[in-house]
Design a protein around this motif. Sequence first.
Motif, PDB file in Angstrom:
ATOM      1  N   LEU A  14      -1.054  -2.651   2.782  1.00 30.69           N
ATOM      2  CA  LEU A  14      -0.188  -3.734   3.243  1.00 30.69           C
ATOM      3  C   LEU A  14       1.174  -3.222   3.663  1.00 30.69           C
ATOM      4  O   LEU A  14       1.844  -3.824   4.483  1.00 30.69           O
ATOM      5  N   LEU A  15       1.606  -2.124   3.067  1.00 27.85           N
ATOM      6  CA  LEU A  15       2.911  -1.545   3.386  1.00 27.85           C
ATOM      7  C   LEU A  15       2.725  -0.103   3.816  1.00 27.85           C
ATOM      8  O   LEU A  15       1.851   0.597   3.309  1.00 27.85           O
ATOM      9  N   PRO A  16       3.556   0.370   4.721  1.00 21.61           N
ATOM     10  CA  PRO A  16       3.504   1.794   5.095  1.00 21.61           C
ATOM     11  C   PRO A  16       3.918   2.663   3.912  1.00 21.61           C
ATOM     12  O   PRO A  16       4.513   2.186   2.937  1.00 21.61           O
ATOM     13  N   HIS A  17       3.611   3.948   4.034  1.00 27.57           N
ATOM     14  CA  HIS A  17       3.843   4.870   2.916  1.00 27.57           C
ATOM     15  C   HIS A  17       5.320   4.911   2.503  1.00 27.57           C
ATOM     16  O   HIS A  17       5.634   4.875   1.308  1.00 27.57           O
ATOM     17  N   ASP A  18       6.218   4.974   3.465  1.00 26.03           N
ATOM     18  CA  ASP A  18       7.654   5.049   3.139  1.00 26.03           C
ATOM     19  C   ASP A  18       8.115   3.804   2.389  1.00 26.03           C
ATOM     20  O   ASP A  18       8.919   3.889   1.443  1.00 26.03           O
TER      21      ASP A  18
END
Length: 396
Positions: A14-18
Amino acid sequence: IPPEAGDAVTSTALLPHDAQVDVLERLDFVLRNISELRREVEELRNSLQCLAAEIVGEVRSHLEETQKVTRRRRFPFPRERSDSTGSSSVYFPASSGAANTDDGESEGGYSTANAESDYDRESERESDEGEDEVSCETVKTVRRDSLDLVNEDETPLIFDSLLEEGLSQLLQQADRLHDGNEQEKREGFQLLLNNKLAYADQKDFLWRLARAHSDMCEITEDTEEKRSYASDGKGEIELALQKWDRSAECHQWYAILCGQLSEHESIQKRIQTGYVFKEHIDKAIELKPEDPKSYYLLGRWCYQVSHLGWLEKKTAAALFEAPPTATVQDALQNFLRVEELSPGFSKAGRVYIAKCYRDLGNNSAALHWMNLASELTVHTKEDAESERELEEMQSV
Protein backbone atom coordinates in the motif's frame (compact mmCIF):
# COMPACT_ATOMS: atom_id res chain seq x y z
CA ILE A 1 -7.41 -7.13 -3.74
CA PRO A 2 -10.94 -7.77 -4.95
CA PRO A 3 -12.23 -11.29 -4.18
CA GLU A 4 -13.02 -11.93 -7.83
CA ALA A 5 -9.38 -11.46 -8.83
CA GLY A 6 -8.54 -14.96 -7.67
CA ASP A 7 -5.57 -16.45 -5.83
CA ALA A 8 -3.16 -15.89 -8.69
CA VAL A 9 -3.08 -12.14 -8.18
CA THR A 10 0.04 -10.98 -6.32
CA SER A 11 -0.57 -8.42 -3.51
CA THR A 12 1.17 -5.08 -3.74
CA ALA A 13 2.37 -2.80 -0.94
CA LEU A 14 0.00 0.00 0.00
CA LEU A 15 2.95 2.31 0.63
CA PRO A 16 6.26 2.65 -1.20
CA HIS A 17 9.38 1.42 0.55
CA ASP A 18 10.59 4.89 1.60
CA ALA A 19 7.20 5.70 3.11
CA GLN A 20 7.22 2.43 5.04
CA VAL A 21 10.65 3.20 6.45
CA ASP A 22 9.46 6.65 7.47
CA VAL A 23 6.40 5.20 9.21
CA LEU A 24 8.53 2.64 11.04
CA GLU A 25 10.91 5.34 12.22
CA ARG A 26 8.03 7.43 13.47
CA LEU A 27 6.54 4.46 15.29
CA ASP A 28 9.91 3.71 16.85
CA PHE A 29 10.17 7.35 17.96
CA VAL A 30 6.70 7.19 19.54
CA LEU A 31 7.53 3.94 21.36
CA ARG A 32 10.74 5.40 22.75
CA ASN A 33 8.89 8.46 24.00
CA ILE A 34 6.19 6.33 25.60
CA SER A 35 8.85 4.27 27.35
CA GLU A 36 10.59 7.42 28.56
CA LEU A 37 7.29 8.88 29.76
CA ARG A 38 6.49 5.69 31.64
CA ARG A 39 9.88 5.81 33.36
CA GLU A 40 9.42 9.46 34.35
CA VAL A 41 5.95 8.76 35.75
CA GLU A 42 7.36 5.90 37.82
CA GLU A 43 10.14 8.13 39.16
CA LEU A 44 7.60 10.83 40.01
CA ARG A 45 5.41 8.30 41.82
CA ASN A 46 8.35 7.04 43.86
CA SER A 47 9.48 10.55 44.76
CA LEU A 48 5.94 11.48 45.86
CA GLN A 49 5.75 8.42 48.09
CA CYS A 50 9.13 9.21 49.64
CA LEU A 51 8.13 12.84 50.19
CA ALA A 52 4.86 11.87 51.84
CA ALA A 53 6.64 9.41 54.11
CA GLU A 54 9.21 12.03 55.12
CA ILE A 55 6.55 14.63 55.94
CA VAL A 56 4.53 12.13 57.97
CA GLY A 57 7.62 11.00 59.88
CA GLU A 58 8.74 14.54 60.66
CA VAL A 59 5.28 15.61 61.84
CA ARG A 60 4.92 12.55 64.07
CA SER A 61 8.38 13.07 65.53
CA HIS A 62 7.63 16.73 66.22
CA LEU A 63 4.32 15.96 67.90
CA GLU A 64 5.77 13.16 70.02
CA GLU A 65 8.56 15.43 71.22
CA THR A 66 6.01 18.14 72.06
CA GLN A 67 4.00 15.62 74.09
CA LYS A 68 7.06 14.52 76.06
CA VAL A 69 8.00 18.12 76.87
CA THR A 70 4.46 18.91 78.00
CA ARG A 71 4.32 15.87 80.28
CA ARG A 72 7.56 16.84 81.91
CA ARG A 73 6.10 20.27 82.58
CA ARG A 74 2.95 18.74 84.11
CA PHE A 75 5.05 16.80 86.64
CA PRO A 76 7.87 19.17 87.62
CA PHE A 77 8.35 17.43 91.00
CA PRO A 78 8.48 13.73 91.84
CA ARG A 79 5.26 12.32 93.31
CA GLU A 80 5.18 11.11 96.90
CA ARG A 81 3.53 7.80 97.67
CA SER A 82 1.83 7.23 101.05
CA ASP A 83 2.51 3.51 100.87
CA SER A 84 6.26 3.98 100.79
CA THR A 85 7.86 2.96 104.07
CA GLY A 86 11.39 3.74 102.98
CA SER A 87 12.87 6.93 101.60
CA SER A 88 10.45 9.69 100.59
CA SER A 89 12.15 9.91 97.20
CA VAL A 90 11.19 7.56 94.40
CA TYR A 91 14.90 6.85 93.96
CA PHE A 92 17.26 5.30 96.49
CA PRO A 93 20.25 7.40 97.58
CA ALA A 94 23.47 6.07 96.11
CA SER A 95 24.94 5.58 99.62
CA SER A 96 21.90 3.79 101.03
CA GLY A 97 22.68 0.36 102.42
CA ALA A 98 19.21 -0.45 103.80
CA ALA A 99 17.76 -1.43 100.43
CA ASN A 100 19.08 -4.38 98.49
CA THR A 101 18.50 -3.33 94.86
CA ASP A 102 19.76 -6.66 93.54
CA ASP A 103 16.96 -8.91 94.81
CA GLY A 104 14.40 -6.45 96.25
CA GLU A 105 13.85 -8.45 99.52
CA SER A 106 13.87 -5.48 101.96
CA GLU A 107 10.60 -3.75 102.73
CA GLY A 108 11.92 -0.29 101.87
CA GLY A 109 13.29 -1.52 98.60
CA TYR A 110 9.99 -3.10 97.65
CA SER A 111 7.92 -0.01 98.55
CA THR A 112 9.97 2.53 96.63
CA ALA A 113 10.40 0.29 93.63
CA ASN A 114 6.64 -0.22 93.58
CA ALA A 115 6.08 3.54 93.70
CA GLU A 116 8.49 4.08 90.83
CA SER A 117 6.82 1.33 88.82
CA ASP A 118 3.41 2.96 89.32
CA TYR A 119 4.78 6.26 88.09
CA ASP A 120 6.40 4.66 85.05
CA ARG A 121 3.24 2.79 84.12
CA GLU A 122 1.20 5.95 84.35
CA SER A 123 3.66 7.86 82.15
CA GLU A 124 3.80 5.05 79.63
CA ARG A 125 0.01 4.89 79.52
CA GLU A 126 -0.16 8.60 78.77
CA SER A 127 2.52 8.25 76.10
CA ASP A 128 0.68 5.36 74.43
CA GLU A 129 -2.53 7.38 74.35
CA GLY A 130 -0.72 10.27 72.65
CA GLU A 131 0.92 8.00 70.09
CA ASP A 132 -2.36 6.29 69.21
CA GLU A 133 -3.88 9.60 68.23
CA VAL A 134 -1.17 10.36 65.66
CA SER A 135 -1.25 8.30 62.48
CA CYS A 136 -0.49 8.66 58.79
CA GLU A 137 -4.20 9.16 58.06
CA THR A 138 -4.56 12.11 60.42
CA VAL A 139 -1.45 14.11 59.57
CA LYS A 140 -3.38 16.80 57.73
CA THR A 141 -6.11 17.03 60.42
CA VAL A 142 -4.23 16.63 63.66
CA ARG A 143 -6.70 16.20 66.54
CA ARG A 144 -6.34 17.66 69.98
CA ASP A 145 -5.37 14.87 72.40
CA SER A 146 -6.28 14.49 76.07
CA LEU A 147 -3.58 16.94 77.13
CA ASP A 148 -4.58 19.61 74.58
CA LEU A 149 -1.04 19.53 73.22
CA VAL A 150 -1.66 20.61 69.63
CA ASN A 151 -4.19 23.25 68.67
CA GLU A 152 -5.74 22.85 65.24
CA ASP A 153 -4.88 26.50 64.48
CA GLU A 154 -1.19 25.68 65.05
CA THR A 155 -1.06 22.84 62.52
CA PRO A 156 -0.18 25.06 59.50
CA LEU A 157 2.62 26.62 61.53
CA ILE A 158 4.01 23.18 62.32
CA PHE A 159 3.99 22.22 58.66
CA ASP A 160 5.61 25.53 57.65
CA SER A 161 8.33 25.03 60.25
CA LEU A 162 8.98 21.47 59.09
CA LEU A 163 9.13 22.50 55.44
CA GLU A 164 11.55 25.34 56.20
CA GLU A 165 13.79 23.05 58.20
CA GLY A 166 13.66 20.41 55.48
CA LEU A 167 14.44 22.99 52.79
CA SER A 168 17.44 24.31 54.73
CA GLN A 169 18.92 20.82 55.05
CA LEU A 170 18.18 20.07 51.40
CA LEU A 171 19.92 23.23 50.18
CA GLN A 172 22.98 22.53 52.31
CA GLN A 173 23.24 19.03 50.88
CA ALA A 174 22.74 20.34 47.33
CA ASP A 175 25.55 22.90 47.79
CA ARG A 176 27.88 20.21 49.10
CA LEU A 177 27.15 17.90 46.17
CA HIS A 178 27.56 20.77 43.69
CA ASP A 179 31.11 21.31 44.97
CA GLY A 180 31.95 17.62 44.61
CA ASN A 181 33.02 15.39 41.74
CA GLU A 182 30.93 14.39 38.72
CA GLN A 183 29.14 11.58 40.53
CA GLU A 184 28.20 13.88 43.40
CA LYS A 185 26.92 16.48 40.93
CA ARG A 186 24.68 13.81 39.40
CA GLU A 187 23.42 12.88 42.87
CA GLY A 188 22.70 16.53 43.61
CA PHE A 189 20.77 16.90 40.36
CA GLN A 190 18.62 13.85 41.16
CA LEU A 191 18.12 15.02 44.75
CA LEU A 192 16.70 18.35 43.58
CA LEU A 193 14.52 16.72 40.94
CA ASN A 194 13.05 14.40 43.59
CA ASN A 195 12.10 17.37 45.77
CA LYS A 196 10.85 19.69 43.04
CA LEU A 197 7.19 19.03 43.81
CA ALA A 198 7.59 20.14 47.43
CA TYR A 199 9.77 23.24 46.89
CA ALA A 200 9.01 24.45 43.35
CA ASP A 201 7.77 27.76 44.77
CA GLN A 202 11.00 28.50 46.66
CA LYS A 203 13.51 30.88 45.08
CA ASP A 204 16.63 29.36 46.63
CA PHE A 205 15.52 25.92 45.51
CA LEU A 206 14.79 26.93 41.91
CA TRP A 207 18.08 28.63 41.17
CA ARG A 208 19.92 25.64 42.62
CA LEU A 209 17.86 23.36 40.38
CA ALA A 210 18.91 25.51 37.41
CA ARG A 211 22.51 25.29 38.61
CA ALA A 212 22.22 21.49 38.74
CA HIS A 213 21.04 21.49 35.11
CA SER A 214 24.12 23.54 34.27
CA ASP A 215 26.31 20.99 36.08
CA MET A 216 24.77 18.16 34.07
CA CYS A 217 25.26 20.11 30.86
CA GLU A 218 28.92 20.53 31.72
CA ILE A 219 29.73 16.94 32.66
CA THR A 220 27.83 15.09 29.93
CA GLU A 221 29.58 14.38 26.65
CA ASP A 222 26.56 13.90 24.38
CA THR A 223 25.70 17.03 22.37
CA GLU A 224 21.94 16.50 22.44
CA GLU A 225 22.00 15.88 26.19
CA LYS A 226 23.99 19.08 26.70
CA ARG A 227 21.41 21.03 24.73
CA SER A 228 18.56 19.38 26.62
CA TYR A 229 20.00 20.09 30.07
CA ALA A 230 20.77 23.70 29.17
CA SER A 231 17.31 24.24 27.68
CA ASP A 232 15.49 22.67 30.65
CA GLY A 233 17.59 24.61 33.14
CA LYS A 234 16.93 27.85 31.29
CA GLY A 235 13.22 27.12 31.47
CA GLU A 236 13.39 26.58 35.23
CA ILE A 237 15.26 29.82 35.88
CA GLU A 238 12.98 31.82 33.57
CA LEU A 239 10.06 30.87 35.81
CA ALA A 240 12.06 31.97 38.84
CA LEU A 241 12.92 35.34 37.29
CA GLN A 242 9.24 36.04 36.68
CA LYS A 243 8.70 36.02 40.45
CA TRP A 244 12.11 37.08 41.79
CA ASP A 245 13.57 39.69 39.49
CA ARG A 246 15.65 41.02 42.39
CA SER A 247 17.60 37.80 42.88
CA ALA A 248 21.26 38.03 41.89
CA GLU A 249 21.58 34.24 41.72
CA CYS A 250 18.62 33.93 39.36
CA HIS A 251 20.14 36.48 36.97
CA GLN A 252 23.56 34.87 37.24
CA TRP A 253 22.44 31.34 36.42
CA TYR A 254 20.10 32.52 33.69
CA ALA A 255 23.11 34.13 32.00
CA ILE A 256 25.20 30.97 32.42
CA LEU A 257 22.53 28.69 30.97
CA CYS A 258 21.94 31.07 28.05
CA GLY A 259 25.65 30.90 27.32
CA GLN A 260 25.71 27.10 27.50
CA LEU A 261 22.71 26.82 25.20
CA SER A 262 24.19 29.24 22.65
CA GLU A 263 27.22 26.97 22.21
CA HIS A 264 25.01 24.71 20.09
CA GLU A 265 23.49 27.48 17.96
CA SER A 266 24.41 29.68 14.99
CA ILE A 267 26.76 32.65 15.02
CA GLN A 268 23.79 35.00 14.87
CA LYS A 269 22.18 33.37 17.88
CA ARG A 270 25.42 33.36 19.84
CA ILE A 271 25.92 37.08 19.27
CA GLN A 272 22.34 37.79 20.26
CA THR A 273 22.77 35.68 23.39
CA GLY A 274 25.88 37.70 24.20
CA TYR A 275 23.75 40.79 24.75
CA VAL A 276 21.38 38.85 27.02
CA PHE A 277 24.33 37.37 28.94
CA LYS A 278 25.86 40.79 29.56
CA GLU A 279 22.51 42.28 30.62
CA HIS A 280 21.87 39.66 33.29
CA ILE A 281 25.44 39.58 34.62
CA ASP A 282 25.35 43.36 35.01
CA LYS A 283 22.07 42.96 36.90
CA ALA A 284 23.57 40.29 39.15
CA ILE A 285 26.51 42.57 39.99
CA GLU A 286 24.12 45.43 40.73
CA LEU A 287 22.12 43.26 43.15
CA LYS A 288 25.13 41.53 44.73
CA PRO A 289 28.30 43.54 44.11
CA GLU A 290 30.51 41.37 46.33
CA ASP A 291 30.01 38.11 44.45
CA PRO A 292 33.31 37.17 42.72
CA LYS A 293 31.62 34.72 40.35
CA SER A 294 29.71 37.46 38.56
CA TYR A 295 32.92 39.44 37.94
CA TYR A 296 34.61 36.29 36.68
CA LEU A 297 31.77 35.71 34.20
CA LEU A 298 31.87 39.33 33.08
CA GLY A 299 35.65 39.08 32.64
CA ARG A 300 35.22 36.04 30.42
CA TRP A 301 32.59 37.86 28.35
CA CYS A 302 34.88 40.85 27.88
CA TYR A 303 37.81 38.63 26.90
CA GLN A 304 35.78 36.71 24.33
CA VAL A 305 34.31 39.88 22.83
CA SER A 306 37.79 41.43 22.56
CA HIS A 307 38.87 38.36 20.56
CA LEU A 308 35.88 38.10 18.19
CA GLY A 309 36.86 36.92 14.73
CA TRP A 310 36.36 38.87 11.51
CA LEU A 311 33.22 36.93 10.54
CA GLU A 312 31.64 37.39 13.95
CA LYS A 313 32.36 41.13 13.93
CA LYS A 314 30.85 41.52 10.45
CA THR A 315 27.79 39.51 11.47
CA ALA A 316 27.31 41.62 14.60
CA ALA A 317 27.70 44.85 12.63
CA ALA A 318 25.14 43.68 10.07
CA LEU A 319 22.54 42.52 12.57
CA PHE A 320 22.84 45.05 15.37
CA GLU A 321 23.14 48.80 15.42
CA ALA A 322 25.65 48.66 18.28
CA PRO A 323 27.82 45.51 18.15
CA PRO A 324 29.22 44.34 21.50
CA THR A 325 32.49 45.98 22.44
CA ALA A 326 35.02 45.19 25.14
CA THR A 327 38.80 45.27 25.49
CA VAL A 328 41.41 43.02 27.07
CA GLN A 329 41.90 45.74 29.67
CA ASP A 330 38.20 45.50 30.59
CA ALA A 331 38.56 41.76 31.03
CA LEU A 332 41.70 42.18 33.14
CA GLN A 333 40.00 44.62 35.52
CA ASN A 334 37.16 42.18 36.15
CA PHE A 335 39.51 39.23 36.75
CA LEU A 336 41.59 41.34 39.17
CA ARG A 337 38.37 42.29 40.95
CA VAL A 338 37.70 38.57 41.46
CA GLU A 339 41.09 38.13 43.14
CA GLU A 340 40.42 41.18 45.28
CA LEU A 341 37.13 39.76 46.54
CA SER A 342 38.26 36.13 46.82
CA PRO A 343 41.99 35.40 46.36
CA GLY A 344 42.49 32.09 44.60
CA PHE A 345 38.85 31.97 43.54
CA SER A 346 39.68 29.66 40.64
CA LYS A 347 42.62 28.35 38.68
CA ALA A 348 40.93 29.41 35.44
CA GLY A 349 40.64 33.00 36.68
CA ARG A 350 44.38 33.30 37.29
CA VAL A 351 45.15 31.77 33.90
CA TYR A 352 42.93 34.41 32.30
CA ILE A 353 44.83 37.15 34.15
CA ALA A 354 48.09 35.76 32.77
CA LYS A 355 46.61 35.67 29.26
CA CYS A 356 45.42 39.28 29.57
CA TYR A 357 48.88 40.48 30.63
CA ARG A 358 50.45 38.48 27.82
CA ASP A 359 48.10 40.07 25.27
CA LEU A 360 48.94 43.51 26.69
CA GLY A 361 52.67 42.81 26.33
CA ASN A 362 53.47 42.65 30.05
CA ASN A 363 55.35 39.34 30.08
CA SER A 364 56.72 39.65 33.62
CA ALA A 365 53.22 40.09 35.07
CA ALA A 366 51.99 37.24 32.88
CA LEU A 367 54.73 34.95 34.25
CA HIS A 368 53.88 35.99 37.82
CA TRP A 369 50.21 35.03 37.42
CA MET A 370 51.13 31.81 35.64
CA ASN A 371 53.12 30.82 38.70
CA LEU A 372 50.21 31.77 40.98
CA ALA A 373 47.85 29.72 38.84
CA SER A 374 50.15 26.70 39.14
CA GLU A 375 49.70 26.77 42.92
CA LEU A 376 45.98 26.08 42.69
CA THR A 377 44.47 22.63 42.25
CA VAL A 378 41.96 21.63 39.59
CA HIS A 379 38.35 21.59 40.84
CA THR A 380 36.21 21.99 37.73
CA LYS A 381 36.23 21.01 34.09
CA GLU A 382 37.06 24.62 33.28
CA ASP A 383 40.06 24.45 35.59
CA ALA A 384 41.24 21.34 33.74
CA GLU A 385 41.05 23.17 30.41
CA SER A 386 42.94 26.11 31.92
CA GLU A 387 45.59 23.70 33.18
CA ARG A 388 46.28 22.62 29.59
CA GLU A 389 46.43 26.25 28.46
CA LEU A 390 48.83 27.01 31.28
CA GLU A 391 51.14 24.20 30.22
CA GLU A 392 51.16 25.51 26.65
CA MET A 393 51.95 29.05 27.83
CA GLN A 394 54.78 27.80 30.04
CA SER A 395 56.29 25.82 27.19
CA VAL A 396 56.50 28.89 24.93
